[in-house]
Design a protein around this motif. Structure first.
Motif, PDB file in Angstrom:
ATOM      1  N   VAL A  64       0.836  -1.207   0.000  1.00  0.00           N
ATOM      2  CA  VAL A  64       0.000   0.000   0.000  1.00  0.00           C
ATOM      3  C   VAL A  64       0.870   1.256   0.000  1.00  0.00           C
ATOM      4  N   ALA A  65       1.906   1.246   0.839  1.00  0.00           N
ATOM      5  CA  ALA A  65       2.809   2.402   0.917  1.00  0.00           C
ATOM      6  C   ALA A  65       3.541   2.607  -0.395  1.00  0.00           C
ATOM      7  N   LEU A  66       3.978   1.524  -1.027  1.00  0.00           N
ATOM      8  CA  LEU A  66       4.660   1.622  -2.322  1.00  0.00           C
ATOM      9  C   LEU A  66       3.732   2.209  -3.383  1.00  0.00           C
ATOM     10  N   ALA A  67       2.470   1.787  -3.349  1.00  0.00           N
ATOM     11  CA  ALA A  67       1.510   2.306  -4.331  1.00  0.00           C
ATOM     12  C   ALA A  67       1.341   3.814  -4.179  1.00  0.00           C
ATOM     13  N   LYS A  68       1.298   4.288  -2.948  1.00  0.00           N
ATOM     14  CA  LYS A  68       1.189   5.729  -2.707  1.00  0.00           C
ATOM     15  C   LYS A  68       2.431   6.458  -3.211  1.00  0.00           C
ATOM     16  N   ARG A  69       3.598   5.910  -2.879  1.00  0.00           N
ATOM     17  CA  ARG A  69       4.840   6.570  -3.317  1.00  0.00           C
ATOM     18  C   ARG A  69       4.951   6.560  -4.826  1.00  0.00           C
ATOM     19  N   ALA A  70       4.475   5.493  -5.472  1.00  0.00           N
ATOM     20  CA  ALA A  70       4.514   5.421  -6.937  1.00  0.00           C
ATOM     21  C   ALA A  70       3.642   6.492  -7.581  1.00  0.00           C
ATOM     22  N   GLU A  71       2.671   6.991  -6.821  1.00  0.00           N
ATOM     23  CA  GLU A  71       1.827   8.094  -7.300  1.00  0.00           C
ATOM     24  C   GLU A  71       2.433   9.451  -6.969  1.00  0.00           C
ATOM     25  N   HIS A  72       3.691   9.434  -6.519  1.00  0.00           N
ATOM     26  CA  HIS A  72       4.461  10.637  -6.195  1.00  0.00           C
ATOM     27  C   HIS A  72       3.933  11.370  -4.959  1.00  0.00           C
ATOM     28  N   ILE A  73       3.211  10.651  -4.127  1.00  0.00           N
ATOM     29  CA  ILE A  73       2.910  11.192  -2.802  1.00  0.00           C
ATOM     30  C   ILE A  73       4.225  11.217  -2.027  1.00  0.00           C
TER      31      ILE A  73
END
Length: 291
Positions: A64-73
């Motif tokens: 979940v955290a990786l998905a957020k970071r991949a969205e440039h959050i």
């Protein structure tokens, strides 16, 4: 994850690949920070046993955290924390993420505070932080020196809530008050510090997604020429500075000459520009010498 058992090494490898594909600038480092944040693993423990199993719940949290970071959050919005001057600060989307460049402003302000205390060792130093945001500048100064009475002001109630939480966590007894610059400020101060919005409006769209999409716009926008808040603060600050007091700003690396000129026009003395570690202009300071 369908009951599959993951180990640290597998998760870290998949994290790096995921963020590289998303063109995250520091993909490997961010993948590690997220793994460390979620599992609590240290580098020593990781390299000692990279095949250690990771509970499924933590593996899912990592995805979940990786998905957020991949969205440039921003990484710091995911973890909710950022280190600044060696202290851990809470951050969210209501405040600018504290940046290493701003440590130059803290260090320069601290130098002036120490000089004042040499002359008057038994007195408290009154410090005002305008556009305080997370409170990182003021609170760092208060942790560095126990003889500061600090006030931070900001127009954003959301930012002030973060600053108050940081003050409580760091056990620094600062006062945080909602104020449009000096609107609700009283008294006179020895030091005024400020990292105001200074990015030109037209340039904001050119910034990295992490900044332009997730940092508060009002904390970035310095209006047409980036100098709007310097003008307003300099025009009003004299009413709140003691004679011989200092005002210090963080600046954009191309703004030293213009901000220095504004201070000179307002009658400030001993105007000085300090560079950051990259050799770029970063802090302007000046003394108020009117009674």
């Amino acid at each position: 994850m369908n009951g599959k058992i993951f180990n640290l090494e597998e998760l870290f490898r998949s994290g790096k690949e995921r963020l590289r594909e998303a063109q995250i600038e520091e993909a490997d480092l961010d993948a590690w920070y997220l793994l460390e944040y979620i599992t609590g693993v240290t580098k020593t423990a990781y390299y000692g046993n990279p095949k250690a199993d990771v509970p499924e719940e933590q593996a899912e949290e990592y995805e979940v955290a990786l998905a957020k970071r991949a969205e440039h959050i921003p990484l710091q919005h995911i973890t909710g924390r950022q280190y600044f001057m060696g202290y851990e600060f809470l951050v969210n989307d209501q405040v600018l993420v504290p940046r290493q460049d701003t440590e130059n402003l803290v260090e320069e302000a601290y130098r002036h505070i120490k000089e004042k205390l040499k002359k008057e060792p038994n007195k408290k130093v009154q410090v005002l932080d305008v556009c305080t945001g997370s409170g990182c500048i003021l609170l760092s100064l208060m942790k560095l020196c126990g003889q500061i009475e600090g006030t931070g002001v900001d127009i954003s109630e959301g930012a002030l809530e973060v600053a108050r939480q940081n003050g409580e966590r760091l056990k620094a007894d600062a006062v945080f008050r909602k104020s449009d610059l000096f609107e609700n400020v009283e008294g006179a101060y020895d030091i005024i510090v400020s990292n105001p919005p200074y990015i030109r409006s037209a340039v904001i769209e050119e910034l990295a997604d992490e900044v332009k999409l997730h940092d508060p716009y009002i904390a970035l926008d310095g209006k047409e020429d980036g100098l709007y808040f310097y003008r307003k603060i300099i025009a009003q600050a004299g009413k709140y500075l003691k004679p011989g007091g200092w005002i210090l700003f963080e600046i954009g690396n191309d703004q030293a000459e213009e901000v220095s000129a504004l201070l000179a026009q307002a009658g400030y003395d001993k105007i000085d520009v300090k560079k950051d570690l990259a050799g770029l202009d970063r802090v302007v300071s000046a003394m108020y010498n009117k009674g």
